[in-house]
Design a protein around this motif. Structure first.
Motif, short mmCIF file in Angstrom:
data_model
loop_
_atom_site.label_atom_id
_atom_site.label_comp_id
_atom_site.label_asym_id
_atom_site.label_seq_id
_atom_site.Cartn_x
_atom_site.Cartn_y
_atom_site.Cartn_z
N LEU A 50 0.84 -1.19 0.00
CA LEU A 50 0.00 0.00 0.00
C LEU A 50 0.88 1.24 0.00
O LEU A 50 1.88 1.30 0.72
N LYS A 52 0.73 5.64 0.15
CA LYS A 52 -0.13 6.79 0.41
C LYS A 52 -0.29 7.60 -0.87
O LYS A 52 0.68 7.90 -1.55
N ASP A 53 -1.55 7.93 -1.17
CA ASP A 53 -1.80 8.75 -2.36
C ASP A 53 -1.80 10.22 -1.98
O ASP A 53 -1.52 10.58 -0.83
N ASN A 57 -4.64 8.66 1.58
CA ASN A 57 -5.23 7.33 1.67
C ASN A 57 -4.18 6.29 1.36
O ASN A 57 -3.31 6.50 0.51
N TRP A 58 -4.25 5.14 2.01
CA TRP A 58 -3.40 4.01 1.68
C TRP A 58 -4.05 3.31 0.51
O TRP A 58 -5.17 2.83 0.62
N ALA A 59 -3.39 3.27 -0.64
CA ALA A 59 -3.98 2.71 -1.86
C ALA A 59 -3.15 1.56 -2.39
O ALA A 59 -1.93 1.53 -2.25
N ALA A 72 -8.52 1.41 -1.36
CA ALA A 72 -7.92 2.51 -0.61
C ALA A 72 -8.53 2.54 0.78
O ALA A 72 -9.72 2.27 0.95
#
Length: 83
Positions: A50, A52-53, A57-59, A72
């Motif tokens: 994952l 971070k975007d 958000n963790w995507a 996400a």
């Protein structure tokens, strides 16, 4: 149809979409491991690394019900996935 289904499922589960929240990326205090655990709790498997975007958000990508989906996890631990 797909968007309305995803929204209906999220609302039925009592989740909020991170895009609708006024929270900033700095407010996401979840670690990658916590985001991964949350996705696993929701039934996702084969969770990719994952990242971070731009919104904090963790995507990544994960599998649920035999389908590989983008996922996400946001500030309020809301998880989104396309169906």
């Amino acid at each position: 149809m797909i968007r309305s289904t995803v929204l209906a499922v999220a609302l039925a589960a009592g989740l909020t979409f991170p895009a609708l929240a006024a929270d900033t990326a700095a407010n996401n205090i979840f670690t990658q491991d916590q985001a991964r655990q949350h996705l696993m709790h929701l039934g996702y498997t084969n969770i990719s690394e994952l990242q971070k975007d731009a919104h904090g958000n963790w995507a990544g990508v994960a599998t649920k019900d035999g389908k590989t989906l983008p996922v996400a996890v946001g500030v309020k631990a809301a998880a989104t996935g396309a169906n």
